[in-house]
Design an enzyme around this catalytic site. Structure first.
Site, mmCIF file in Angstrom:
data_model
loop_
_atom_site.group_PDB
_atom_site.id
_atom_site.type_symbol
_atom_site.label_atom_id
_atom_site.label_comp_id
_atom_site.label_asym_id
_atom_site.label_seq_id
_atom_site.Cartn_x
_atom_site.Cartn_y
_atom_site.Cartn_z
ATOM 1 N N CYS A 1 0.823 -1.209 0.000
ATOM 2 C CA CYS A 1 0.000 0.000 0.000
ATOM 3 C C CYS A 1 0.857 1.258 0.000
ATOM 4 O O CYS A 1 0.401 2.335 -0.396
ATOM 5 C CB CYS A 1 -0.939 0.001 1.201
ATOM 6 S SG CYS A 1 -0.092 -0.120 2.788
ATOM 7 N N ASN A 2 2.116 1.148 0.435
ATOM 8 C CA ASN A 2 2.991 2.319 0.532
ATOM 9 C C ASN A 2 4.023 2.435 -0.570
ATOM 10 O O ASN A 2 4.660 3.478 -0.715
ATOM 11 C CB ASN A 2 3.720 2.327 1.877
ATOM 12 C CG ASN A 2 2.801 2.712 3.014
ATOM 13 O OD1 ASN A 2 1.863 3.478 2.819
ATOM 14 N ND2 ASN A 2 3.036 2.168 4.186
ATOM 15 N N ARG A 3 4.235 1.364 -1.362
ATOM 16 C CA ARG A 3 5.263 1.420 -2.403
ATOM 17 C C ARG A 3 5.000 0.382 -3.479
ATOM 18 O O ARG A 3 4.413 -0.675 -3.222
ATOM 19 C CB ARG A 3 6.651 1.204 -1.820
ATOM 20 C CG ARG A 3 6.939 -0.209 -1.357
ATOM 21 C CD ARG A 3 8.322 -0.356 -0.753
ATOM 22 N NE ARG A 3 8.449 0.402 0.477
ATOM 23 C CZ ARG A 3 9.230 1.474 0.609
ATOM 24 N NH1 ARG A 3 9.969 1.889 -0.396
ATOM 25 N NH2 ARG A 3 9.299 2.115 1.759
ATOM 26 N N GLN B 1 6.436 -8.641 3.446
ATOM 27 C CA GLN B 1 5.964 -8.248 2.110
ATOM 28 C C GLN B 1 7.052 -8.446 1.058
ATOM 29 O O GLN B 1 6.767 -8.837 -0.071
ATOM 30 C CB GLN B 1 5.484 -6.798 2.152
ATOM 31 C CG GLN B 1 4.218 -6.622 2.970
ATOM 32 C CD GLN B 1 3.914 -5.166 3.301
ATOM 33 O OE1 GLN B 1 4.813 -4.327 3.400
ATOM 34 N NE2 GLN B 1 2.651 -4.848 3.488
ATOM 35 N N GLN C 1 6.107 -5.300 9.223
ATOM 36 C CA GLN C 1 5.361 -5.916 8.126
ATOM 37 C C GLN C 1 6.134 -5.970 6.817
ATOM 38 O O GLN C 1 5.964 -6.892 6.018
ATOM 39 C CB GLN C 1 4.031 -5.164 7.890
ATOM 40 C CG GLN C 1 2.989 -5.375 8.955
ATOM 41 C CD GLN C 1 3.209 -4.472 10.155
ATOM 42 O OE1 GLN C 1 3.967 -3.503 10.084
ATOM 43 N NE2 GLN C 1 2.570 -4.791 11.267
ATOM 44 N N GLY D 1 -13.934 6.261 15.779
ATOM 45 C CA GLY D 1 -12.639 6.710 15.249
ATOM 46 C C GLY D 1 -11.788 5.565 14.732
ATOM 47 O O GLY D 1 -11.877 4.432 15.217
ATOM 48 N N GLY E 1 -17.736 5.590 20.154
ATOM 49 C CA GLY E 1 -17.465 6.398 18.966
ATOM 50 C C GLY E 1 -17.048 5.511 17.814
ATOM 51 O O GLY E 1 -17.175 4.283 17.866
ATOM 52 N N MET F 1 -8.450 5.133 14.919
ATOM 53 C CA MET F 1 -7.445 4.636 15.861
ATOM 54 C C MET F 1 -8.081 3.740 16.912
ATOM 55 O O MET F 1 -7.501 2.741 17.344
ATOM 56 C CB MET F 1 -6.698 5.803 16.517
ATOM 57 C CG MET F 1 -5.668 6.449 15.608
ATOM 58 S SD MET F 1 -4.635 7.644 16.477
ATOM 59 C CE MET F 1 -5.802 8.938 16.857
#
Length: 445
Positions: free
Chosen positions: A54-56, A116, A112, A187, A185, A189
């Site tokens: 997801c990041n690279r 990957q 992680q 949220g 709630g 996090m």
């Protein structure tokens, strides 16, 4: 001696491209495997591997050009052009080792990414696009990451607010078996923390929100049970851990409410984690006995301390990466010299054998079997002694990264032409064995 092939990297990451671009080039499963097969078949590509998260998204190509790696992105979206970075040779090796060691991650030291990268290599192996070079490269990257994790503290401690929240709960309660978690709630996090607490053995996850629909959706997401907002006080009596993250502009859990709850709980300990801004838990709640209350600033301080500690450890980690890059490069240069060493020995042994046979043809009739073996051994000993110096020098040059000496030796001994005429460049395994014999001449009389 180099055959003209090199390692090339073309990629984009969270540092260079927004998610809107990253998601257009990200691949997984069978689609990734098919893309690897096509990449492997492209002109100038000998081997290939793609790391897609997801990041690279990064394409590693071992071959004679990075054009195919660049096209991998541009064929999927022209927008990638302004976000790509490119590395060649040791710089590409260094980048992969840093990625696998989580030194290039959004959260320094996160665990992680190594999994990957291992998965990326597995897909490349399955697609048969990972050959000997990529296999050595990937395995050296895994070994580097293992060294970084075992020899430094770069991966120790929580790296996010949700992780800190979970670690605080663990310190207070230890085993969460039989305990209830209440999520107040909706949220993000809070949801991440609730999932982690469930994985640690929490008995139930209860979810309460002013919107019943949102409560039901979040409960499904975290594997919990939706409860009505009107039952908040009775839910607080049940819960041992309360994660609060609402959009309310004021306190949802007041001191007075908490005092009533603690009386009904018979003073059993409770932990409030306030993830909201503005705060939803009155700081005065922490004044009550057996109430542990933390707000977002408390959690961020722990994260900042962790990041500071990790940053100092990252210096040691970078030194490990650098040592591994140098080792991998030297090993590759040595491997490049092996075919030249093996061919030189073959050429010299052929000449020595031919001369010994010519000598024996003239005087062989006057020699017994022991005498014939002595002539052959003498010829082999001359080869060993003559090649001992050149072999040692070639190996030193290769280890120091000097590519000129193996090429000069090949030209002087005429071994390039010899190998071409044979039509079989020496395999790395065979060349290693023959070069090993050249490096230890006294063991081969």
């Amino acid at each position: 001696m180099s055959d003209g092939r090199e390692l090339y990297l073309v990629g984009l990451s969270h540092k260079t491209a927004p998610v809107a671009v990253r998601e257009r080039v990200a691949l997984s499963g069978e689609v990734l495997k098919e893309a690897l097969v096509a990449l492997h078949c492209a002109d100038g590509v000998s081997e290939a591997m793609v790391v897609s998260t997801c990041n690279r998204v990064e394409v590693y190509v071992y071959g004679r050009s990075l054009d195919a790696a660049r096209r991998f992105f541009l064929d999927r979206t022209a927008e990638a052009a302004g976000h790509l970075y490119e590395r060649t040779g040791p710089e590409a090796v260094r980048h992969l080792f840093r990625v696998a060691s989580s030194l290039d991650s959004m959260v320094l030291g996160e665990p992680q990414i190594l999994g990957q990268v291992k998965e990326a290599y597995g897909v490349a192996a399955s697609a048969q696009s990972a050959g000997p070079f990529v296999s050595r490269l990937a395995n050296r990257a895994f070994a580097t990451a293992k060294r970084v994790r075992s020899e430094t503290e770069v991966a120790r401690g929580a790296g996010s607010v949700s992780q800190v929240a979970v670690e605080l709960v663990e310190k207070i309660f230890g085993d969460l078996e039989g305990r209830d978690v209440l999520l107040v709630g909706a949220g993000k996090m809070g949801a991440l923390s609730a999932k982690a607490l469930r994985d640690l053995g929490a008995d139930r996850i209860l979810v309460s929100n002013r919107s019943p629909e949102r409560a039901a959706a979040l409960a499904e997401q975290v594997g919990g049970r939706a409860e009505p907002w009107e039952s908040l006080e009775s839910l607080l009596v049940l819960a041992d851990v309360v994660l609060v993250s609402t959009g309310a502009p004021t306190y949802v859990l007041t001191r007075e409410l908490t005092a009533r709850v603690m009386k009904a709980r018979r003073q059993r300990s409770v932990c409030f984690i306030d993830l909201a801004v503005p705060r939803n838990v009155d700081p005065a709640c922490a004044e009550l006995e057996n109430v542990y209350a933390y707000d977002i600033d408390d959690l961020q301080k722990v994260v900042a301390q962790t990041h500071q500690a990790r940053a100092s450890e990252a210096i040691r980690a970078e030194a490990i990466v650098e040592a591994e890059v140098m080792g991998f490069t030297r090993e590759r240069e040595t491997r490049a010299a092996l075919p030249v060493l093996a061919a030189m020995r073959r050429r010299a042994e052929e000449i020595a054998r031919a001369e010994a046979e010519r000598t024996l043809a003239h005087v062989g009739a006057r020699l017994d079997e022991k005498g014939r073996r002595s002539v052959e051994a003498m010829a082999q000993a001359i080869v060993n002694k003559l090649l001992h110096g050149p072999t040692a020098r070639l190996k030193e040059a290769a280890a120091s990264g000097d590519p000129t000496l193996p090429g000069a030796a090949a030209e002087l001994f005429g071994v390039e032409a010899e190998e071409a005429s044979r039509g079989r460049p020496p395999a790395p395994e065979r060349a290693a064995g023959e070069a090993g014999a050249a490096a230890n001449p006294e063991r081969h009389p």
